[in-house]
Design a protein around this motif. Structure first.
Motif, PDB file in Angstrom:
ATOM      1  N   SER A 103       1.011  -1.190  -0.056  1.00  0.00           N
ATOM      2  CA  SER A 103       0.149   0.030   0.091  1.00  0.00           C
ATOM      3  C   SER A 103       0.801   1.319   0.044  1.00  0.00           C
ATOM      4  O   SER A 103       0.708   2.213  -0.843  1.00  0.00           O
ATOM      5  CB  SER A 103      -0.924  -0.038   1.324  1.00  0.00           C
ATOM      6  N   THR A 104       1.828   1.235   1.054  1.00  0.00           N
ATOM      7  CA  THR A 104       2.759   2.296   1.083  1.00  0.00           C
ATOM      8  C   THR A 104       3.542   2.736  -0.375  1.00  0.00           C
ATOM      9  O   THR A 104       3.716   3.700  -0.765  1.00  0.00           O
ATOM     10  CB  THR A 104       3.704   2.568   2.093  1.00  0.00           C
ATOM     11  N   ASN A 119      -1.976   8.665   5.823  1.00  0.00           N
ATOM     12  CA  ASN A 119      -2.589   8.622   7.214  1.00  0.00           C
ATOM     13  C   ASN A 119      -3.645   7.566   7.159  1.00  0.00           C
ATOM     14  O   ASN A 119      -3.490   6.700   8.251  1.00  0.00           O
ATOM     15  CB  ASN A 119      -3.245   9.935   7.553  1.00  0.00           C
ATOM     16  N   ASN A 120      -4.626   7.372   6.457  1.00  0.00           N
ATOM     17  CA  ASN A 120      -5.739   6.209   6.677  1.00  0.00           C
ATOM     18  C   ASN A 120      -4.699   4.882   6.385  1.00  0.00           C
ATOM     19  O   ASN A 120      -5.325   3.919   7.261  1.00  0.00           O
ATOM     20  CB  ASN A 120      -6.712   6.329   5.313  1.00  0.00           C
ATOM     21  N   ILE A 121      -4.043   4.633   5.577  1.00  0.00           N
ATOM     22  CA  ILE A 121      -3.418   3.291   5.507  1.00  0.00           C
ATOM     23  C   ILE A 121      -2.370   2.837   6.991  1.00  0.00           C
ATOM     24  O   ILE A 121      -2.621   1.877   7.297  1.00  0.00           O
ATOM     25  CB  ILE A 121      -2.316   3.226   4.355  1.00  0.00           C
ATOM     26  N   TYR A 122      -1.749   4.108   7.140  1.00  0.00           N
ATOM     27  CA  TYR A 122      -0.982   3.754   8.411  1.00  0.00           C
ATOM     28  C   TYR A 122      -1.691   3.464   9.625  1.00  0.00           C
ATOM     29  O   TYR A 122      -1.473   2.818  10.479  1.00  0.00           O
ATOM     30  CB  TYR A 122      -0.049   4.785   8.609  1.00  0.00           C
ATOM     31  N   GLU A 123      -2.897   4.116   9.845  1.00  0.00           N
ATOM     32  CA  GLU A 123      -3.608   3.983  11.049  1.00  0.00           C
ATOM     33  C   GLU A 123      -4.481   2.722  11.083  1.00  0.00           C
ATOM     34  O   GLU A 123      -4.303   2.082  11.980  1.00  0.00           O
ATOM     35  CB  GLU A 123      -4.789   5.358  11.182  1.00  0.00           C
ATOM     36  N   ARG A 124      -4.825   2.379   9.824  1.00  0.00           N
ATOM     37  CA  ARG A 124      -5.495   1.054   9.625  1.00  0.00           C
ATOM     38  C   ARG A 124      -4.633   0.042   9.978  1.00  0.00           C
ATOM     39  O   ARG A 124      -4.673  -0.843  10.699  1.00  0.00           O
ATOM     40  CB  ARG A 124      -6.107   0.903   8.221  1.00  0.00           C
ATOM     41  N   CYS A 137       4.618   2.835  12.973  1.00  0.00           N
ATOM     42  CA  CYS A 137       4.516   4.342  13.611  1.00  0.00           C
ATOM     43  C   CYS A 137       5.737   5.011  13.331  1.00  0.00           C
ATOM     44  O   CYS A 137       5.680   6.355  12.916  1.00  0.00           O
ATOM     45  CB  CYS A 137       4.423   4.281  15.122  1.00  0.00           C
ATOM     46  N   LEU A 138       6.951   4.468  13.237  1.00  0.00           N
ATOM     47  CA  LEU A 138       8.142   5.214  12.737  1.00  0.00           C
ATOM     48  C   LEU A 138       8.159   5.586  11.450  1.00  0.00           C
ATOM     49  O   LEU A 138       8.573   6.729  11.020  1.00  0.00           O
ATOM     50  CB  LEU A 138       9.282   4.381  13.240  1.00  0.00           C
ATOM     51  N   GLU A 139       7.750   4.981  10.543  1.00  0.00           N
ATOM     52  CA  GLU A 139       7.623   4.957   9.216  1.00  0.00           C
ATOM     53  C   GLU A 139       6.428   6.087   8.923  1.00  0.00           C
ATOM     54  O   GLU A 139       6.660   6.768   8.148  1.00  0.00           O
ATOM     55  CB  GLU A 139       7.259   3.781   8.309  1.00  0.00           C
ATOM     56  N   HIS A 140       5.443   6.039   9.611  1.00  0.00           N
ATOM     57  CA  HIS A 140       4.530   7.014   9.626  1.00  0.00           C
ATOM     58  C   HIS A 140       5.364   8.454   9.785  1.00  0.00           C
ATOM     59  O   HIS A 140       4.880   9.520   9.155  1.00  0.00           O
ATOM     60  CB  HIS A 140       3.311   6.778  10.298  1.00  0.00           C
TER      61      HIS A 140
END
Length: 427
Positions: A103-104, A119-124, A137-140
């Motif tokens: 996804s990223t 943000n949506n992908i990371y939070e999910r 979280c670190l990648e976000h």
């Protein structure tokens, strides 16, 4: 994709202790010792319609990624996360990482991707499981930082820093420390902004100064802590040293830099010696101490650009042995093709030889240093091709090199070019 599948796929069991076949018959059929994996896109026996559709979807995603069809990959990817709802195969965890990384990757290349999509992908993915929570979280935070959202990145890491799940493993502890260090790195960035604003204000407010100092204290605690763990911590070292240097705590800065360069618990790191040298040079340290640092750097990287400064320090020393050492340093640099056409290095070599010629045994010194190089140096530096190239692109370089041919290789007939030689000495 292949690399990703290799990384997260389970390795096959290659050990077979019950092999009863004889040695001769098994030589040609011996299994590879390489860690093979089970491909994720291969059809499995008795797969359900759900598994078949998700497998075919992954195949289409993989094909689209390989051909950089990002819109098509995004459309298929919108359907694939339903794989997270499958709890029958026992492999949900590896699919979570697969979905996160694919996804990223799509968003990084899709021309219409927005911050909200990231943000949506990371939070999910953070809330789909705990195994990769810290790294997601670190990648976000990295992505937020890349787009200039420093405060958001810091909040992200501050929340992550306090996250705990179950009994803390060694790996989780290390990742938590890393997150603390990066959060402190963001404090350092904010500190730099405050320092810039403070230095450009005609009437600095004491409150602003106190705020800047607060960021320094927040950053320094974790930065200093991470440096107690052996590793390569270059950006953290530079940040911490810049701050303590600003507050004129030179003793602390030197201690940290010396530990980073000379502590045997840390892996060999040329940058550690570069940082120490640069700090000492900024504070007018004696040439002898500077040479001591560069001497060790030379052992690690004899072709480092600072060897030019090392040779200069040696050349200006009053000790005869230092002049000979300078010759070794420059010849070692010229052993590497990256310095082959550098005018400053050849000029330095010329200056060193001119100083050596004041000593009676200078020819013996040069001969000793060149004895192991005569077989390959002419091909590296003194061919007709080099003469033609240098005369056309850098005539000044040729003027410096040409006289050196008879000095460095007096027993060889070289076709580099005629130099100005008088009685076997440079003029």
């Amino acid at each position: 994709m292949d690399d990703l599948e290799t990384e997260i796929g389970p390795p096959e069991d290659l050990e077979d202790d019950n092999d009863s076949s004889d040695d001769n018959s098994s030589i040609g059929k011996r299994k590879s010792k390489l860690p093979l994996v089970n491909p994720l896109c291969v059809e499995t026996p008795n797969e359900s319609g759900f598994h078949q559709s998700t497998r075919m979807c992954l195949e289409q995603i993989r094909e689209a990624l390989l051909h950089h069809r990002w819109q098509e990959a995004a459309e298929y990817m919108a359907c694939y996360p339903q794989m997270l709802e499958d709890y029958t195969s026992g492999t949900a965890q590896q699919y979570k990482e697969l979905i996160w990384r694919i996804s990223t990757e799509i968003l990084h290349h899709h021309p219409n991707s927005k911050m909200d999509d990231y943000n949506n992908i990371y939070e999910r993915m953070k809330h789909s499981g705990v195994r990769h929570y810290l790294m997601i979280c670190l990648e976000h935070a990295f992505h937020l930082l890349l787009h200039g959202h420093i405060e958001d990145a810091k909040r992200q890491l501050s929340v992550t820093e306090s996250w705990r799940h179950g009994k803390e493993s060694a790996a989780q502890l290390q990742r938590t420390k890393l997150i603390q260090a990066y959060r402190s790195l963001l404090d350092y960035i904010i500190w730099c902004d405050k320092k810039f604003t403070h230095s450009n204000t005609d009437d600095p407010d004491s409150g602003d100064n106190q705020e800047m100092h607060n960021y320094f204290r927040q950053a320094s605690v974790n930065l200093k802590e991470i440096l107690r763990n052996p590793g390569v911590w270059d950006p953290f070292i530079l940040s911490y040293v810049e701050m303590v240097e600003f507050y004129e705590d030179h003793e602390e800065a030197l201690k940290v830099l010396n530990d980073y360069a000379y502590d045997n618990n840390f892996p060999p790191n040329p940058n550690a010696h570069v940082y120490l040298y640069q700090y000492l040079k900024r504070h007018d340290t004696s040439d002898r101490k500077l040479m001591k640092v560069l001497k060790i750097l030379r052992v690690l990287v004899p072709s480092h650009e600072l060897m030019l400064e090392y040779s200069s320090l040696l050349l200006h020393s009053e000790k005869k042995s230092d002049t000979r050492k300078a010759l070794e340093v420059i010849l070692d640099m010229l052993d590497f093709a990256c310095w082959r056409s550098n005018l400053y290095v050849w000029k330095r070599l010329k200056a060193i030889i001119q100083k050596l010629q004041l000593q009676e045994d200078w020819k013996d010194v040069v001969s000793e240093k060149m004895s192991s190089r005569k077989g390959w140096w002419p091909a590296l530096h003194f061919t007709i091709f080099h003469a033609s190239k240098d005369s056309e692109e850098n005539p000044e370089l040729m003027e410096v090199k040409a006289p050196l041919t008879k000095i460095l290789c007096p027993d060889l007939t070289l076709k580099y070019g005629a130099g100005q030689i008088t009685n076997g000495e440079l003029t």
